[in-house]
Design a protein around this motif. Structure first.
Motif, PDB file in Angstrom:
ATOM      1  N   CYS A  47       0.969  -1.130  -0.055  1.00 13.11           N
ATOM      2  CA  CYS A  47      -0.091  -0.048   0.051  1.00 13.11           C
ATOM      3  C   CYS A  47       0.955   1.156  -0.067  1.00 13.11           C
ATOM      4  CB  CYS A  47      -1.003   0.128   1.134  1.00 13.11           C
ATOM      5  SG  CYS A  47      -1.996   1.390   1.313  1.00 13.11           S
ATOM      6  N   SER A  48       0.419   2.140  -0.971  1.00 14.14           N
ATOM      7  CA  SER A  48       1.339   3.405  -0.728  1.00 14.14           C
ATOM      8  C   SER A  48       0.278   4.703  -1.033  1.00 14.14           C
ATOM      9  CB  SER A  48       2.564   3.389  -2.072  1.00 14.14           C
ATOM     10  OG  SER A  48       2.884   4.750  -2.106  1.00 14.14           O
ATOM     11  N   TRP A  49       0.097   5.301  -0.065  1.00 13.92           N
ATOM     12  CA  TRP A  49      -1.032   6.397  -0.174  1.00 13.92           C
ATOM     13  C   TRP A  49      -0.526   7.444  -1.089  1.00 13.92           C
ATOM     14  CZ3 TRP A  49       0.818  11.178   1.157  1.00 13.92           C
ATOM     15  CH2 TRP A  49       1.638  11.143   2.370  1.00 13.92           C
ATOM     16  N   LYS A  50       0.789   7.651  -1.486  1.00 21.06           N
ATOM     17  CA  LYS A  50       1.209   8.784  -2.212  1.00 21.06           C
ATOM     18  C   LYS A  50       0.698   8.746  -3.872  1.00 21.06           C
ATOM     19  CE  LYS A  50       4.946  10.514   0.427  1.00 21.06           C
ATOM     20  NZ  LYS A  50       6.476  10.960   0.260  1.00 21.06           N
ATOM     21  N   GLN A  51       0.063   7.581  -4.072  1.00 20.69           N
ATOM     22  CA  GLN A  51      -0.272   7.313  -5.467  1.00 20.69           C
ATOM     23  C   GLN A  51      -1.667   7.686  -5.545  1.00 20.69           C
ATOM     24  OE1 GLN A  51      -0.585   2.826  -5.820  1.00 20.69           O
ATOM     25  NE2 GLN A  51       1.650   2.648  -5.961  1.00 20.69           N
ATOM     26  N   GLU A  91       0.095  -5.168  11.865  1.00 22.23           N
ATOM     27  CA  GLU A  91       0.898  -3.675  12.080  1.00 22.23           C
ATOM     28  C   GLU A  91       1.066  -2.982  10.736  1.00 22.23           C
ATOM     29  OE1 GLU A  91       1.706  -1.112  14.136  1.00 22.23           O
ATOM     30  OE2 GLU A  91       2.219  -2.683  15.295  1.00 22.23           O
ATOM     31  N   VAL A  92       1.095  -1.564  11.048  1.00 19.50           N
ATOM     32  CA  VAL A  92       1.348  -0.720   9.761  1.00 19.50           C
ATOM     33  C   VAL A  92       2.393   0.227  10.664  1.00 19.50           C
ATOM     34  CG1 VAL A  92       0.869   1.211   8.401  1.00 19.50           C
ATOM     35  CG2 VAL A  92      -0.792  -0.737   8.542  1.00 19.50           C
ATOM     36  N   SER A  99       5.754   8.305   5.930  1.00 20.74           N
ATOM     37  CA  SER A  99       6.539   8.588   4.451  1.00 20.74           C
ATOM     38  C   SER A  99       5.988   8.161   3.132  1.00 20.74           C
ATOM     39  CB  SER A  99       8.042   7.920   4.759  1.00 20.74           C
ATOM     40  OG  SER A  99       7.887   6.344   4.488  1.00 20.74           O
ATOM     41  N   GLY A 100       4.606   7.470   3.549  1.00 19.60           N
ATOM     42  CA  GLY A 100       3.722   7.248   2.271  1.00 19.60           C
ATOM     43  C   GLY A 100       3.698   5.526   2.263  1.00 19.60           C
ATOM     44  N   ASP A 101       4.106   4.906   3.078  1.00 23.73           N
ATOM     45  CA  ASP A 101       3.944   3.309   2.904  1.00 23.73           C
ATOM     46  C   ASP A 101       3.037   2.841   4.101  1.00 23.73           C
ATOM     47  OD1 ASP A 101       4.282   0.668   3.032  1.00 23.73           O
ATOM     48  OD2 ASP A 101       6.256   0.385   3.216  1.00 23.73           O
ATOM     49  N   CYS A 102       1.845   2.476   3.511  1.00 25.16           N
ATOM     50  CA  CYS A 102       0.527   2.027   4.251  1.00 25.16           C
ATOM     51  C   CYS A 102       0.442   0.550   4.385  1.00 25.16           C
ATOM     52  CB  CYS A 102      -0.481   2.803   3.931  1.00 25.16           C
ATOM     53  SG  CYS A 102      -1.042   2.683   2.327  1.00 25.16           S
ATOM     54  N   SER A 103       1.683  -0.252   4.010  1.00 24.27           N
ATOM     55  CA  SER A 103       1.484  -1.769   3.827  1.00 24.27           C
ATOM     56  C   SER A 103       0.996  -2.207   5.134  1.00 24.27           C
ATOM     57  CB  SER A 103       2.990  -2.107   3.385  1.00 24.27           C
ATOM     58  OG  SER A 103       3.192  -1.545   1.952  1.00 24.27           O
ATOM     59  N   PHE A 134     -10.062   5.828  -1.039  1.00 23.46           N
ATOM     60  CA  PHE A 134      -9.434   4.268  -1.309  1.00 23.46           C
ATOM     61  C   PHE A 134      -7.944   4.437  -1.748  1.00 23.46           C
ATOM     62  CE2 PHE A 134      -8.931   1.325  -4.505  1.00 23.46           C
ATOM     63  CZ  PHE A 134      -8.927   0.009  -3.908  1.00 23.46           C
ATOM     64  N   ILE A 135      -7.106   3.439  -1.412  1.00 23.90           N
ATOM     65  CA  ILE A 135      -5.749   3.297  -1.837  1.00 23.90           C
ATOM     66  C   ILE A 135      -5.642   2.081  -2.564  1.00 23.90           C
ATOM     67  CG2 ILE A 135      -3.434   3.558  -1.009  1.00 23.90           C
ATOM     68  CD1 ILE A 135      -4.898   6.029  -0.499  1.00 23.90           C
ATOM     69  N   GLN A 136      -5.746   0.932  -2.028  1.00 24.43           N
ATOM     70  CA  GLN A 136      -5.311  -0.256  -2.885  1.00 24.43           C
ATOM     71  C   GLN A 136      -6.276  -1.580  -2.135  1.00 24.43           C
ATOM     72  OE1 GLN A 136      -2.752  -0.798  -5.190  1.00 24.43           O
ATOM     73  NE2 GLN A 136      -4.190  -2.434  -5.252  1.00 24.43           N
ATOM     74  N   SER A 137      -6.411  -2.553  -3.101  1.00 29.05           N
ATOM     75  CA  SER A 137      -7.148  -3.471  -3.100  1.00 29.05           C
ATOM     76  C   SER A 137      -6.122  -4.759  -3.047  1.00 29.05           C
ATOM     77  CB  SER A 137      -8.384  -3.862  -4.148  1.00 29.05           C
ATOM     78  OG  SER A 137      -8.951  -5.109  -3.897  1.00 29.05           O
TER      79      SER A 137
END
Length: 279
Positions: A47-51, A91-92, A99-103, A134-137
């Motif tokens: 997951c990267s919210w900066k996208q 955990e995230v 920094s943008g990483d919401c994995s 919405f960020i990623q599926s």
């Protein structure tokens, strides 16, 4: 009345539209990322919210991970929430989130964790309202462990439980259709069976030819954590065999691919039959 030429052009247009729709539908489904893991391992759902968002103030970083049925994990600053079945396993990392990483990191993955996960960032909207973006599926597929092993009489067999959620080991003899309990969590060690106090392992000692068969490790829901096929060779020079079955394809993914292929083939065959009738 339409001429033959007009009918042919109409058929070509209809055929192109149907095939194009199938291809477009297939490309849309590819926006869902696929992640595979084995029971007990760790899975990272990217997951990267900066996208989707240009910038989010560090103090306002608020991420949600959800399945179609429930919220799995939520983090806002120092406040954290986890679903009961994921307690202590998700955990995230806060530093990476800023920094943008919401994995989403899932530890000790279970068969029941399989499914579709969606991530969202909660941001300020108009009039001080909150908006979910919405960020990623991500589709998570989880496999049990499978292996084929060979021993000679008198040797030991160590069965890895792989996860603290394993509660039973069942056995099916080579010429038997019945499953029997070999070990249940909480059992005391016996003369031939021993649970390691530190490791998630069960040892079967001094194997006999009658121990040849299939061993399954099950979790609390009765789902297979691992399957071991054991061969007990009488010869002292028997070749040691240990084979892990990897590169498995998710059953539901294979079914969907097969379904899509059959649908496209059906459209093409029907189209060909229509063309012959027009001609």
């Amino acid at each position: 009345m339409k001429t033959v030429r007009q009918r042919q052009w109409f058929f070509i247009y209809l055929h192109s539209f149907l095939v194009g729709s199938l291809v477009e539908s297939s490309s849309l489904s590819s926006t869902t990322l696929s992640v595979t893991s084995k029971v007990g391992n760790q899975a990272v759902l990217p997951c990267s919210w900066k996208q989707r968002l240009r910038e989010v103030p560090p103090a306002a970083c608020h991420v949600q991970w959800m399945t179609p049925d429930d919220t799995v994990f939520e983090l806002q600053g120092v406040q954290k929430w986890q679903a009961e079945e994921f307690e202590g396993r998700v955990e995230v990392p806060e530093g990476k989130l800023q920094s943008g990483d919401c994995s989403l990191i899932i530890s000790d993955v279970q068969i029941g964790d399989m499914g579709i996960y969606e991530s969202f960032m909660v941001v300020d909207g108009v009039r001080s309202t909150k908006t979910r973006v919405f960020i990623q599926s991500v589709k998570l597929s989880v496999f049990d462990h499978k292996s084929l092993q060979s021993r000679v009489p008198g040797e030991d067999l160590v069965l890895d439980l792989h996860t603290r959620h394993s509660v039973r080991v069942v056995f099916q003899g080579r010429n038997n259709s019945e499953w029997s309990d070999l070990w249940v969590k909480g059992d005391e060690n016996s003369q031939r069976l021993e649970k390691d106090k530190l490791k998630e392992q069960v040892k079967i000692m001094k194997l006999k030819s009658s121990d040849e068969g299939t061993y399954k490790v099950l979790d609390g829901h009765g789902l297979a954590v691992s399957t071991v096929q054991l061969l007990v060779n009488e010869g002292s020079t028997a070749l040691k065999l240990y084979q892990t079955l990897d590169n498995q394809v998710p059953a539901d993914g294979a079914a969907k691919s097969s379904c899509s292929a059959l649908l496209i083939l059906s459209v093409l065959v029907t189209s060909f039959q229509i063309l012959l009738h027009l001609l």
